[in-house]
Design a protein around this motif. Structure first.
Motif, PDB file in Angstrom:
ATOM      1  N   LYS A   1       0.830  -1.203   0.000  1.00  0.00           N
ATOM      2  CA  LYS A   1       0.000   0.000   0.000  1.00  0.00           C
ATOM      3  C   LYS A   1       0.862   1.249   0.000  1.00  0.00           C
ATOM      4  CE  LYS A   1      -4.095   2.009   2.133  1.00  0.00           C
ATOM      5  NZ  LYS A   1      -5.207   1.784   3.109  1.00  0.00           N
ATOM      6  N   VAL A   2       1.937   1.222   0.782  1.00  0.00           N
ATOM      7  CA  VAL A   2       2.878   2.338   0.843  1.00  0.00           C
ATOM      8  C   VAL A   2       4.215   1.785   1.311  1.00  0.00           C
ATOM      9  CG1 VAL A   2       2.141   2.921   3.197  1.00  0.00           C
ATOM     10  CG2 VAL A   2       3.314   4.636   1.818  1.00  0.00           C
ATOM     11  N   ALA A   3       5.306   2.289   0.733  1.00  0.00           N
ATOM     12  CA  ALA A   3       6.644   1.870   1.160  1.00  0.00           C
ATOM     13  C   ALA A   3       6.967   2.558   2.485  1.00  0.00           C
ATOM     14  CB  ALA A   3       7.677   2.244   0.100  1.00  0.00           C
ATOM     15  N   VAL A   4       7.306   1.757   3.506  1.00  0.00           N
ATOM     16  CA  VAL A   4       7.483   2.275   4.865  1.00  0.00           C
ATOM     17  C   VAL A   4       8.820   1.833   5.429  1.00  0.00           C
ATOM     18  CG1 VAL A   4       6.665   2.110   7.251  1.00  0.00           C
ATOM     19  CG2 VAL A   4       5.020   2.336   5.381  1.00  0.00           C
ATOM     20  N   THR A   5       9.472   2.735   6.154  1.00  0.00           N
ATOM     21  CA  THR A   5      10.562   2.353   7.029  1.00  0.00           C
ATOM     22  C   THR A   5      10.424   3.143   8.315  1.00  0.00           C
ATOM     23  OG1 THR A   5      12.943   2.012   7.288  1.00  0.00           O
ATOM     24  CG2 THR A   5      12.252   4.010   6.144  1.00  0.00           C
ATOM     25  N   ILE A   6      10.981   2.583   9.388  1.00  0.00           N
ATOM     26  CA  ILE A   6      10.835   3.158  10.723  1.00  0.00           C
ATOM     27  C   ILE A   6      12.220   3.340  11.331  1.00  0.00           C
ATOM     28  CG2 ILE A   6       9.924   2.784  13.052  1.00  0.00           C
ATOM     29  CD1 ILE A   6       7.728   1.050  11.793  1.00  0.00           C
ATOM     30  N   GLY A   7      12.471   4.527  11.879  1.00  0.00           N
ATOM     31  CA  GLY A   7      13.690   4.783  12.632  1.00  0.00           C
ATOM     32  C   GLY A   7      13.341   5.001  14.091  1.00  0.00           C
ATOM     33  N   ARG A   8      14.005   4.270  14.977  1.00  0.00           N
ATOM     34  CA  ARG A   8      13.699   4.356  16.405  1.00  0.00           C
ATOM     35  C   ARG A   8      14.870   4.934  17.186  1.00  0.00           C
ATOM     36  NH1 ARG A   8      10.749  -1.473  16.426  1.00  0.00           N
ATOM     37  NH2 ARG A   8       8.704  -0.684  15.755  1.00  0.00           N
ATOM     38  N   ALA A   9      14.554   5.874  18.061  1.00  0.00           N
ATOM     39  CA  ALA A   9      15.564   6.502  18.908  1.00  0.00           C
ATOM     40  C   ALA A   9      15.205   6.325  20.369  1.00  0.00           C
ATOM     41  CB  ALA A   9      15.674   7.985  18.579  1.00  0.00           C
ATOM     42  N   SER A  10      16.195   6.461  21.220  1.00  0.00           N
ATOM     43  CA  SER A  10      15.962   6.492  22.652  1.00  0.00           C
ATOM     44  C   SER A  10      15.529   7.908  23.047  1.00  0.00           C
ATOM     45  CB  SER A  10      17.230   6.082  23.401  1.00  0.00           C
ATOM     46  OG  SER A  10      16.973   5.911  24.782  1.00  0.00           O
ATOM     47  N   ASP A  11      15.393   8.161  24.347  1.00  0.00           N
ATOM     48  CA  ASP A  11      15.086   9.513  24.810  1.00  0.00           C
ATOM     49  C   ASP A  11      16.097  10.461  24.177  1.00  0.00           C
ATOM     50  OD1 ASP A  11      13.075   8.985  27.141  1.00  0.00           O
ATOM     51  OD2 ASP A  11      14.701   7.549  27.432  1.00  0.00           O
ATOM     52  N   PHE A  12      15.607  11.562  23.604  1.00  0.00           N
ATOM     53  CA  PHE A  12      16.560  12.424  22.910  1.00  0.00           C
ATOM     54  C   PHE A  12      16.688  13.797  23.538  1.00  0.00           C
ATOM     55  CE2 PHE A  12      12.783  11.945  20.030  1.00  0.00           C
ATOM     56  CZ  PHE A  12      12.219  13.215  20.150  1.00  0.00           C
ATOM     57  N   TYR A  13      17.756  14.475  23.139  1.00  0.00           N
ATOM     58  CA  TYR A  13      18.045  15.819  23.632  1.00  0.00           C
ATOM     59  C   TYR A  13      18.671  16.598  22.489  1.00  0.00           C
ATOM     60  CZ  TYR A  13      23.053  14.662  23.946  1.00  0.00           C
ATOM     61  OH  TYR A  13      24.351  14.305  23.655  1.00  0.00           O
ATOM     62  N   GLY A  14      18.754  17.914  22.659  1.00  0.00           N
ATOM     63  CA  GLY A  14      19.373  18.730  21.632  1.00  0.00           C
ATOM     64  C   GLY A  14      18.628  20.042  21.434  1.00  0.00           C
ATOM     65  N   PRO A  15      19.041  20.841  20.454  1.00  0.00           N
ATOM     66  CA  PRO A  15      18.351  22.088  20.144  1.00  0.00           C
ATOM     67  C   PRO A  15      16.872  21.852  19.876  1.00  0.00           C
ATOM     68  CG  PRO A  15      20.451  22.012  19.011  1.00  0.00           C
ATOM     69  CD  PRO A  15      20.252  20.656  19.624  1.00  0.00           C
ATOM     70  N   ARG A  16      16.045  22.707  20.407  1.00  0.00           N
ATOM     71  CA  ARG A  16      14.573  22.690  20.319  1.00  0.00           C
ATOM     72  C   ARG A  16      13.920  21.617  21.179  1.00  0.00           C
ATOM     73  NH1 ARG A  16      15.579  22.594  14.675  1.00  0.00           N
ATOM     74  NH2 ARG A  16      15.412  24.606  13.595  1.00  0.00           N
ATOM     75  N   VAL A  17      14.705  20.695  21.754  1.00  0.00           N
ATOM     76  CA  VAL A  17      14.100  19.613  22.532  1.00  0.00           C
ATOM     77  C   VAL A  17      13.729  20.155  23.914  1.00  0.00           C
ATOM     78  CG1 VAL A  17      14.407  17.358  23.576  1.00  0.00           C
ATOM     79  CG2 VAL A  17      15.348  17.822  21.307  1.00  0.00           C
ATOM     80  N   THR A  18      12.463  20.232  24.162  1.00  0.00           N
ATOM     81  CA  THR A  18      11.964  20.668  25.467  1.00  0.00           C
ATOM     82  C   THR A  18      11.184  19.551  26.147  1.00  0.00           C
ATOM     83  OG1 THR A  18       9.998  21.627  24.406  1.00  0.00           O
ATOM     84  CG2 THR A  18      11.879  23.095  24.778  1.00  0.00           C
TER      85      THR A  18
END
Length: 314
Positions: free
Chosen positions: A151-168
């Protein structure tokens, strides 16, 4: 939509804007999509903003028409995931499928549930017993089933708890950086001496773009690269070194978080996820590294960039 726009980002939160930065740096025009029609910062010249309700597949089809790659970064409020995330995913799958675009989903690790401290890798079963973990598992299965059904080509990227610019909105967001830089007590949860993988948001964005560009990435989930896993206390020491002063830390247990949840639903929702901070939480990204290589920002540099961003907000 202009036919020259290749990339559309659904959602203008911390991850969506980090992906925008990555694509703009590569010279790619981008269309952002949100419901409000506004963002809290000036947009680069090659970035346009469209208004749409991603719960409406007709809206999704309209704003993704002519695009090749769609980044799924929009999500309901944290405490509304079980009820609202699966219908949102169904709408996005349906809308994107009408345009034969590829779909990238920025995911987390909740679907695995507690792993008794063993490294978290992609081959683990979806064994979550939490409401939010089960919602994430359902969404991931919906996406991968849509791929299997062509139906649609899908891929998934998974991260742990993240931090960085704009991350509130993160355990390593305002709760840590903003409080520490203001000289306030930092409120954290769990055992601060256990290892806990943190992902720098710019590394997360870069990894999602990498996945989008590789045909071999589609049809499965990948754990994106993160810098060396540290304990929370080790990470705090690095933040202290960057801001130039000690950080006062207070840890909250489940009772306190439940009480906070009376006034703040998101805080109450943290309780069921506290297992992540009560056992080692180490994410294995070796499958991604073997397939696509790694480009990881060291924590020291990532913390410098994060602190610089928070200082700009003062």
């Amino acid at each position: 939509m202009s036919q020259q726009i290749k990339h559309v980002i659904l959602g203008t939160g911390q991850l969506g804007l980090a992906i925008m930065d990555e694509l703009v740096a590569a010279g790619q025009p981008v269309t952002l999509v949100n419901r409000s029609g506004g963002v809290n910062e000036p947009l680069p010249a090659d970035v346009s903003l469209e208004t749409a309700d991603c719960n409406n597949p007709d809206d999704v089809a309209r704003v993704t028409e002519g695009a090749e790659v769609i980044f799924f970064c929009v999500q309901p409020a944290y405490h509304q995931w079980p009820e609202q995330f699966p219908p949102l995913a169904a709408s996005i799958i349906e809308g994107v499928s009408r345009n034969e675009a590829r779909l990238l989903f920025g995911d987390n690790l909740y679907m695995y549930g507690a792993t008794a401290g063993q490294p978290i890798h992609e081959d683990l079963p979806y064994a979550a017993e939490t409401r939010k973990g089960q919602a994430r598992a359902k969404v991931a299965n919906m996406l991968l089933d849509a791929h299997k059904a062509s139906k649609v080509a899908v891929t998934i990227g998974r991260a742990s708890d993240f931090y960085g610019p704009r991350v509130t909105d993160s355990m390593a967001g305002e709760m840590l950086f903003a409080a520490a830089m203001q000289g306030k007590t930092v409120n954290l949860v769990g055992n601060l001496d256990l290892p806990h993988t943190l992902t720098y948001i710019r590394d997360f964005a870069r990894a999602l773009v990498t996945l989008s560009e590789n045909e071999a990435a589609y049809g499965r989930a990948w754990h994106v690269p993160s810098a060396k896993t540290l304990t929370q206390n080790q990470f705090i020491k690095l933040v202290e070194a960057e801001i130039g002063r000690p950080i006062k830390v207070r840890t909250a247990g489940k009772l306190i978080m439940r009480l906070l949840g009376i006034f703040n639903p998101a805080a109450g929702e943290v309780v069921e996820m506290m297992y992540e901070f009560e056992e080692p939480f180490v994410v294995d990204h070796s499958q991604f590294a073997a397939a696509f290589g790694t480009q990881i920002t060291p924590h020291k540099q990532a913390i410098q960039e994060t602190v610089a961003w928070y200082r700009q907000q003062e």
